[in-house]
Every structure is written in C-alpha cells, then in structure tokens.
Design a protein around this motif. Structure first.
Motif, PDB file in Angstrom:
ATOM      1  N   ALA A   1      30.994 -15.612 -23.984  1.00 52.29           N
ATOM      2  CA  ALA A   1      29.871 -14.941 -23.780  1.00 52.29           C
ATOM      3  C   ALA A   1      29.148 -14.091 -24.794  1.00 52.29           C
ATOM      4  O   ALA A   1      30.331 -13.343 -25.620  1.00 52.29           O
ATOM      5  CB  ALA A   1      29.963 -13.789 -22.466  1.00 52.29           C
TER       6      ALA A   1
ATOM      7  N   PHE B   1      26.922 -10.787 -26.221  1.00 49.87           N
ATOM      8  CA  PHE B   1      26.752  -9.309 -25.541  1.00 49.87           C
ATOM      9  C   PHE B   1      25.182  -8.971 -25.129  1.00 49.87           C
ATOM     10  O   PHE B   1      24.912  -8.656 -23.759  1.00 49.87           O
ATOM     11  CB  PHE B   1      27.143  -8.231 -26.500  1.00 49.87           C
ATOM     12  CG  PHE B   1      28.688  -8.290 -26.675  1.00 49.87           C
ATOM     13  CD1 PHE B   1      28.984  -9.129 -27.881  1.00 49.87           C
ATOM     14  CD2 PHE B   1      29.237  -7.577 -26.244  1.00 49.87           C
ATOM     15  CE1 PHE B   1      30.258  -9.329 -28.176  1.00 49.87           C
ATOM     16  CE2 PHE B   1      30.679  -7.507 -26.567  1.00 49.87           C
ATOM     17  CZ  PHE B   1      31.318  -8.650 -27.477  1.00 49.87           C
TER      18      PHE B   1
ATOM     19  N   LYS C   1      26.435  -7.353 -17.810  1.00 50.22           N
ATOM     20  CA  LYS C   1      27.240  -7.382 -16.560  1.00 50.22           C
ATOM     21  C   LYS C   1      27.930  -6.058 -16.054  1.00 50.22           C
ATOM     22  O   LYS C   1      28.520  -5.633 -15.255  1.00 50.22           O
ATOM     23  CB  LYS C   1      28.194  -8.396 -16.559  1.00 50.22           C
ATOM     24  CG  LYS C   1      27.575  -9.818 -16.482  1.00 50.22           C
ATOM     25  CD  LYS C   1      28.432 -10.999 -16.253  1.00 50.22           C
ATOM     26  CE  LYS C   1      27.935 -12.365 -15.826  1.00 50.22           C
ATOM     27  NZ  LYS C   1      27.127 -12.726 -17.169  1.00 50.22           N
TER      28      LYS C   1
ATOM     29  N   LEU D   1      27.311 -10.064 -21.793  1.00 54.13           N
ATOM     30  CA  LEU D   1      28.580  -9.261 -21.278  1.00 54.13           C
ATOM     31  C   LEU D   1      27.892  -7.681 -20.852  1.00 54.13           C
ATOM     32  O   LEU D   1      28.225  -7.104 -19.938  1.00 54.13           O
ATOM     33  CB  LEU D   1      29.374  -8.927 -22.575  1.00 54.13           C
ATOM     34  CG  LEU D   1      30.485 -10.002 -22.336  1.00 54.13           C
ATOM     35  CD1 LEU D   1      31.256  -9.855 -23.743  1.00 54.13           C
ATOM     36  CD2 LEU D   1      31.514 -10.199 -21.175  1.00 54.13           C
ATOM     37  N   TRP D   2      26.761  -7.196 -22.003  1.00 55.98           N
ATOM     38  CA  TRP D   2      26.268  -6.096 -21.515  1.00 55.98           C
ATOM     39  C   TRP D   2      25.268  -6.027 -20.314  1.00 55.98           C
ATOM     40  O   TRP D   2      25.007  -4.919 -19.845  1.00 55.98           O
ATOM     41  CB  TRP D   2      25.756  -5.446 -22.773  1.00 55.98           C
ATOM     42  CG  TRP D   2      26.712  -5.008 -23.899  1.00 55.98           C
ATOM     43  CD1 TRP D   2      26.321  -5.071 -25.105  1.00 55.98           C
ATOM     44  CD2 TRP D   2      28.331  -4.726 -23.821  1.00 55.98           C
ATOM     45  NE1 TRP D   2      27.319  -4.512 -26.056  1.00 55.98           N
ATOM     46  CE2 TRP D   2      28.628  -4.654 -25.314  1.00 55.98           C
ATOM     47  CE3 TRP D   2      29.040  -4.595 -22.721  1.00 55.98           C
ATOM     48  CZ2 TRP D   2      29.681  -4.316 -25.402  1.00 55.98           C
ATOM     49  CZ3 TRP D   2      30.441  -4.269 -23.071  1.00 55.98           C
ATOM     50  CH2 TRP D   2      30.808  -4.338 -24.547  1.00 55.98           C
TER      51      TRP D   2
ATOM     52  N   ARG E   1      38.577 -11.572 -20.827  1.00 56.01           N
ATOM     53  CA  ARG E   1      38.108 -11.870 -22.174  1.00 56.01           C
ATOM     54  C   ARG E   1      39.237 -12.711 -22.972  1.00 56.01           C
ATOM     55  O   ARG E   1      38.906 -13.755 -23.716  1.00 56.01           O
ATOM     56  CB  ARG E   1      37.331 -10.881 -23.012  1.00 56.01           C
ATOM     57  CG  ARG E   1      35.951 -10.460 -22.379  1.00 56.01           C
ATOM     58  CD  ARG E   1      35.404  -9.417 -23.038  1.00 56.01           C
ATOM     59  NE  ARG E   1      35.126  -9.789 -24.527  1.00 56.01           N
ATOM     60  CZ  ARG E   1      34.772  -8.888 -25.330  1.00 56.01           C
ATOM     61  NH1 ARG E   1      34.854  -7.545 -25.196  1.00 56.01           N
ATOM     62  NH2 ARG E   1      34.431  -9.385 -26.578  1.00 56.01           N
TER      63      ARG E   1
ATOM     64  N   PHE F   1      38.835  -5.874 -17.999  1.00 51.31           N
ATOM     65  CA  PHE F   1      37.639  -6.400 -18.819  1.00 51.31           C
ATOM     66  C   PHE F   1      38.298  -7.252 -20.004  1.00 51.31           C
ATOM     67  O   PHE F   1      37.725  -8.398 -20.276  1.00 51.31           O
ATOM     68  CB  PHE F   1      36.766  -5.341 -19.421  1.00 51.31           C
ATOM     69  CG  PHE F   1      35.767  -5.513 -20.338  1.00 51.31           C
ATOM     70  CD1 PHE F   1      35.696  -5.315 -21.531  1.00 51.31           C
ATOM     71  CD2 PHE F   1      34.635  -6.384 -19.765  1.00 51.31           C
ATOM     72  CE1 PHE F   1      34.591  -5.393 -22.610  1.00 51.31           C
ATOM     73  CE2 PHE F   1      33.318  -6.851 -20.731  1.00 51.31           C
ATOM     74  CZ  PHE F   1      33.531  -6.207 -22.141  1.00 51.31           C
TER      75      PHE F   1
END
Ligand code: BV8
Length: 234
Positions: free
Chosen positions: A22, A24, A33, A30-31, A59, A55
């Motif tokens: 993913a 960001f 979520k 990511l940001w 990843r 987190f």
C-alpha cells in the motif's frame, strides 16, 4: 541529455505499489485507514505501543509476502550496466530494492525488517512480529524494542551522505513519491541548486513538486522505469 556520470534515484511508496504494498496518500492508502500521528510518531508509540506494533507487524508480513517488480529490477540493471555511479535513496522501509539486486541503497526512513532496542541502542535484522513483551536479544530487557524506522519528528538517516551525493550528481531521478514528506520532498531543489543535475520525475501522476523537474514521465513504474533505464543504457 549527455551521458550522466553520477545518478541519484529517490524512490517512494509508488515504486512498490505494483508489488502489492500500500502507498500512503493514494485513494485507500495507509493514511486513509489510520492516523499517522497514532502509528508513525514517537508520541503515538509512547501512547499505545501495542497498536503501533500491530501496524508494523501487518506491514512486515506484507513485505515478506511481496516480490520486487519490473521497476525495482530495472534499477538494479541500471546499477550493474551503467558506466558510473548509481545510488538509490529510498523513503521505503521494504527490502524490495535489495531483493531486486540493487547494492547501493540508503534507507533514509529506516527498514521494516530491522528492529532497535531503545535501552541498549542495538539494531538487528528481524522478520517476526514484535510486541512490547519481546525481550531484546542483546540486553534481555523487554518493553524497549521498536521497528528500526524513522517516525515523523525524528531525524532521517544518512542525511550527510545524501547531501554530498545530491551536490555531486548530474542526474536526479524521483520515482513513485508524492513529494509531500520532507526533507525528501526538497531533494530535487537541492540537486538543481548545484547547477549541474538534470532532474526527472517518473510517477503515476504529477507529484507536489512536479514543476521543479526538468522532465516528467507519467505512468505506472513497471512501465516507465524499465523504458527510462533502457533509454539511459542505449
Ligand atoms: C524531520 C517511515 C526534522 C515509517 C515515514 C513538525 C516536527 C518535525 C518535523 C515536521 C513537522 N512538521 C512537518 C515536519 C516535517 C515532516 C513532514 O514532512 N511532514 C509532512 C507530513 C508534512 N518530516 C519529518 O518529520 C521527517 N523528519 O523532518 O526531522 C528534525 C530536525 C531536527 C531534529 C529532529 C528532527 C521524518 C519523515 C519520515 C517519516 N517516516 N515513513 C513508515 O513507513 O511507516 S514517511 C512516509 O511518507 C514514508 O516513508 C513514505 O515513503 C513517505 C513519503 O510518502 P511517499 O513515499 O511519497 O508515498 P505517497 O503515498 O505519499 O505517494 C505515493 C506516490 O506514488 C504518489 O505520488 C502516487 O501518484 C505514486 N504512485 C502510486 N502508484 C504508483 C505510483 N507511481 C508509479 N507507479 C505506480 N504504480
């Protein structure tokens, strides 16, 4: 463009997107979520270490399951075949450049497959989940292990070497980054300020700093990076 001697390549999450990792700030990134202040700052880690470990554990598992793509492989080919220096400065914390065969790599935001013990400062390779209770293999203390990554508000790594290389390069290529995070977002200006570097952006869409680049090539990295490397090596 005359034949470049010293090439510096900045990469961001976009070069690993087609490996299934993913980004960001793209849609669904990511940001969107999780709040970066909760998981990518020292304050967030102090507040809720278990959430931050989860987190990064998720990843880390994704990175271990991913494979380098044609863009990573093309940069490794460029390093092997170019008659001059090729240095990858990556904001990414995955190891896909290494697995593609690149050797000259600086991870300015750290590495997800390494952990660091705050109390004793030792960093080491780590491919498992990490938890607050995980004891440090060196000093045996628990509670102080963290991913060896640079969070917001922390100083990026290798900045002196990066400054030297930006001053000396005659080709600066930026691949798969939105240019939103500093100091990486300012590297194109730093390279240009020394008056000799040709600057090229290879990205899916124009980044925040796209107007600062002498040349911009839009498209997915697995298409535009191999084509650009072919052009450089011809
Ligand atoms: C610092 C590691 C100074 C962890 C990351 C207040 C206090 C301190 C600092 C600041 C502050 N306010 C602002 C700052 C500066 C701050 C900053 O820049 N904030 C931003 C949000 C404004 N920077 C910092 O804090 C840095 N440190 O300044 O220290 C200092 C001085 C003295 C003493 C102490 C400190 C540290 C920043 C590093 C943070 N860590 N990551 C982790 O990964 O979880 S940042 C994070 O963002 C990643 O590293 C990521 O690489 C980086 C940048 O994102 P991108 O890679 O660009 O990804 P993004 O999703 O944004 O974009 C993807 C792009 O790819 C898009 O353009 C898209 O179009 C393209 N794309 C998508 N698919 C494809 C594609 N391209 C091609 N092909 C495709 N298929």
């Amino acid at each position: 463009m005359r034949r470049p001697e010293r090439i510096v390549i900045l990469t961001g999450a976009g070069i690993s997107a087609e490996s299934g990792l993913a980004t960001f700030r793209d849609k669904g990134g990511l940001w969107s979520k999780v709040d970066l202040n909760d998981v990518a700052t020292p304050q967030g880690f102090a507040r809720n270490p278990a959430m931050v470990h989860e987190f990064y554990n998720a990843r880390r598992r994704s990175v271990l399951a991913a494979a380098p793509n044609e863009a990573h492989l093309a940069l490794a080919r460029l390093e092997r075949e170019h008659d001059g220096q090729v240095l990858v400065v990556t904001q990414n914390i995955d190891d896909l450049h290494e697995r593609a065969g690149s050797r000259q790599i600086l991870h300015m935001h750290g590495e997800l497959l390494k952990v660091r013990c705050e109390p004793c400062g030792k960093a080491r390779e780590w491919r498992h989940d990490l938890a607050t209770a995980t004891p440090c293999p060196d000093c045996a203390r628990a509670g102080g292990m963290r991913p060896h990554v640079v969070w917001f508000g922390e100083m990026p790594l290798h900045m002196d070497r990066i400054g030297t290389e930006l001053a000396a390069c005659d080709l600066f290529i930026s691949i798969g980054t939105s240019g939103q995070v500093y100091p990486a977002g300012g590297f194109v200006e730093e390279a240009r300020s020394h008056g000799r570097a040709h600057t090229v952006e290879l990205n899916l869409e124009p980044s925040g700093g796209h107007s600062l680049f002498a040349e911009r090539i839009l498209g997915p990295a697995t298409q535009v990076v191999p084509a650009f490397v072919e052009r450089l090596l011809r």
